[in-house]
Enzyme design. Structure first.
Site, PDB file in Angstrom:
ATOM      1  N   PRO A 194       3.076   4.527  -0.678  1.00 23.21           N
ATOM      2  CA  PRO A 194       2.697   5.604   0.251  1.00 23.21           C
ATOM      3  C   PRO A 194       1.191   5.894   0.299  1.00 23.21           C
ATOM      4  CG  PRO A 194       3.513   6.553  -1.780  1.00 23.21           C
ATOM      5  CD  PRO A 194       3.605   5.057  -1.944  1.00 23.21           C
ATOM      6  N   GLY A 195       0.388   5.099  -0.375  1.00 22.35           N
ATOM      7  CA  GLY A 195      -1.055   5.225  -0.179  1.00 22.35           C
ATOM      8  C   GLY A 195      -1.812   6.039  -1.224  1.00 22.35           C
ATOM      9  N   SER A 196      -1.143   6.382  -2.334  1.00 22.89           N
ATOM     10  CA  SER A 196      -1.852   7.124  -3.394  1.00 22.89           C
ATOM     11  C   SER A 196      -3.050   6.324  -3.896  1.00 22.89           C
ATOM     12  CB  SER A 196      -0.919   7.408  -4.570  1.00 22.89           C
ATOM     13  OG  SER A 196       0.109   8.273  -4.163  1.00 22.89           O
ATOM     14  N   LYS A 197      -2.805   5.046  -4.144  1.00 25.36           N
ATOM     15  CA  LYS A 197      -3.895   4.204  -4.655  1.00 25.36           C
ATOM     16  C   LYS A 197      -4.873   3.846  -3.538  1.00 25.36           C
ATOM     17  CE  LYS A 197      -0.752   2.526  -8.205  1.00 25.36           C
ATOM     18  NZ  LYS A 197       0.526   3.027  -7.600  1.00 25.36           N
ATOM     19  N   ASP A 214       4.107  -9.668   5.839  1.00 24.01           N
ATOM     20  CA  ASP A 214       4.765  -9.967   4.565  1.00 24.01           C
ATOM     21  C   ASP A 214       3.628 -10.363   3.619  1.00 24.01           C
ATOM     22  OD1 ASP A 214       5.820 -11.373   2.368  1.00 24.01           O
ATOM     23  OD2 ASP A 214       7.583 -12.002   3.509  1.00 24.01           O
ATOM     24  N   ASP A 265       0.024  -3.761  -6.241  1.00 20.27           N
ATOM     25  CA  ASP A 265       0.848  -2.782  -6.951  1.00 20.27           C
ATOM     26  C   ASP A 265       2.277  -3.109  -6.516  1.00 20.27           C
ATOM     27  OD1 ASP A 265       1.244  -0.438  -8.563  1.00 20.27           O
ATOM     28  OD2 ASP A 265       1.679   0.644  -6.722  1.00 20.27           O
ATOM     29  N   CYS A 323       5.248  -0.398 -12.488  1.00 23.73           N
ATOM     30  CA  CYS A 323       5.616   0.730 -13.347  1.00 23.73           C
ATOM     31  C   CYS A 323       6.895   0.369 -14.079  1.00 23.73           C
ATOM     32  CB  CYS A 323       5.743   2.027 -12.553  1.00 23.73           C
ATOM     33  SG  CYS A 323       6.913   1.953 -11.200  1.00 23.73           S
ATOM     34  N   ALA A 352       0.767  -1.242   0.000  1.00 20.50           N
ATOM     35  CA  ALA A 352       0.000   0.000   0.000  1.00 20.50           C
ATOM     36  C   ALA A 352       0.807   1.307   0.000  1.00 20.50           C
ATOM     37  CB  ALA A 352      -0.949   0.013   1.191  1.00 20.50           C
TER      38      ALA A 352
END
Lengths: 292, 154
Positions: A106-109, A154, A169, A222, A104
């Site tokens: 830094p939490g943008s999604k 984990d 992600d 990415c 998760a």
């Protein structure tokens, strides 16, 4: 980078665009402000903006240090890469559902998913590293998120659950970020990708195990390396089927089905590859899976 | 306290919603209904608020938003919680003008001409909650976390 010559269309144009920096982008956080009101505020300040062709809450900004805007400090906008807004859109979460975001920070999604759920239901945001929990928490708090619980397992051994939707992600070689931090592509190589692949397969298998039957699993990176993308997704095709990806206003290229002289399952063409010279973005890969 | 005891205390314990709402009502006049639909947990001296009705049996690092700290007297609201709950507040509010708002956002103290009970206050500018201030003897001290402050040069 030359190893991608045969899979990236119009390779010369691809190489040329890598030297051009990207626009700063942000997402309007509708948990805290209405879209129209935010746009009005930007106009009042003389901040230039352009809405994405494919997502009404994504903006390209024309301003120095957008993270220092008051609108950002108050959590009305979140600085986020354009293509980073793709996976939540494909995950398509609904208010009231139970969603797992396996990697998760830094939490943008995570926060975009929360916004799509209108702060209703539950998102388990998992992040094993304690130092990476700090930005994740801080972004959730600034953006007014109230339906996220953070765990620190984990991801490969996440203990239990039966989730409506799961997002992976995955940690990756980040080749698609070349326009943000030049040099990533030249440092990247097949061996590093194969090392990451072990972790990525573990994470995606875990995600598939944790999804409900007919649940949605999104896998994204990415990076361009097929070792970290199609060759990872291929490993779960006995337990889930691929759904073709198409977003109106954003041009994708099909997933590849041949690499290093070997043929992979034809279904993998349903994955989406996004290249910087095609949409004037970074680079991205995403697959949408439906668990059997 | 022995290490094992402190570990036992370091878990999320469910809290009664009306107990939390009562504290916010008495300081800020926020009605109890603003707290409906949320669950509350206490971990050490912090109170957390989450909208989920059911939580799977997992080990949690955070549950929703940290809304208040009970360590000191009076208890302290977090800035992020005030930005959500503060719009329901009816007392201990400070409305700033543009110059004052800039000073507050830079994390500095500012004199205000107002009659408030000493303690934490909701700081607003143009009807928007900016965050938490500490009021005493005519001065509001900005409680904005460092990473949420404007830099003076901008």
């Amino acid at each position: 980078m030359e190893r991608y010559k045969d899979i990236i269309p119009n390779f010369e144009a691809f190489k040329a665009v890598l030297h051009r920096p990207l626009f700063d982008c942000c997402r309007i956080n509708t948990l805290k402000i209405e879209r129209a009101k935010l746009l009005e505020r930007l106009d009042e300040k003389g901040v230039g903006w352009r809405i994405f062709d494919w997502y009404p809450f994504g903006l390209k900004l024309d301003v120095q240090s957008p993270g220092k805007l008051l609108e950002s400090l108050l959590g009305y906008i979140h600085i986020q890469e354009e293509l980073s807004m793709v996976p939540p859109l494909l995950l398509d979460p609904r208010p009231g559902e139970v969603v797992l975001d396996l990697c998760a920070s830094p939490g943008s999604k995570t926060t975009q998913i929360s916004q799509m759920m209108n702060n209703k239901g539950l998102i388990i945001a998992n992040e094993p590293s304690l130092s990476r929990v700090t930005p994740l928490r801080s972004n959730c708090e600034r953006l007014g998120v109230l339906n996220v619980a953070i765990t620190r397992y984990d991801g490969r051994n996440f203990p239990r659950g039966s989730f409506d939707r799961v997002l992976v992600d995955a940690p990756c070689s980040s080749e698609g970020r070349e326009r943000r931090g030049p040099g990533v592509l030249s440092r990247s190589n097949r061996k590093r990708s194969l090392d990451l692949q072990k972790l990525q397969i573990g994470l995606l298998k875990s995600a598939t195990r944790l999804a409900k039957p007919k649940g949605v699993v999104i896998y994204s990176t990415c990076t361009y390396a097929p070792e970290e993308n199609e060759l990872v997704v291929e490993k779960v095709l006995d337990d889930a089927r691929l759904e073709r990806i198409s977003i109106s206003g954003l041009k994708e290229c099909p997933g590849i089905t041949e690499w290093n002289g070997e043929t992979m399952k034809g279904d993998l063409s349903k994955c989406a590859r996004y290249y910087p010279h095609i949409n004037d973005t970074g680079g991205f890969f995403v697959a949408k899976l439906i668990k059997n | 306290m022995s290490p094992s005891l402190s570990r036992i205390r370091n878990v999320f314990e469910p809290m009664n919603s009306s107990e939390v709402a009562g504290l916010w009502q008495s300081r800020f006049g926020i009605p109890e209904k603003a707290f409906a639909g949320y669950r509350f947990f206490r971990k050490a001296q912090s109170v957390w608020m989450i909208s989920a009705s059911e939580l799977p049996n997992l080990s949690y690092e955070a549950l929703g938003m940290r809304i208040m700290n009970l360590k000191d007297r009076p208890w302290k609201p977090t800035t992020c919680a005030l930005q959500i709950l503060g719009k329901h507040a009816t007392k201990n509010l400070v409305h700033l003008n543009e110059t004052q708002a800039t000073t507050f956002l830079e994390g500095k103290s500012l004199p205000v001409d107002t009659n408030l009970e000493p303690g934490y206050v909701v700081v607003l500018y143009r009807e928007e909650v900016l965050g938490c201030g500490l009021y005493s003897r005519g001065i509001v001290v900005s409680q904005l976390p460092k990473e949420r402050r404007m830099t003076s040069c901008s």
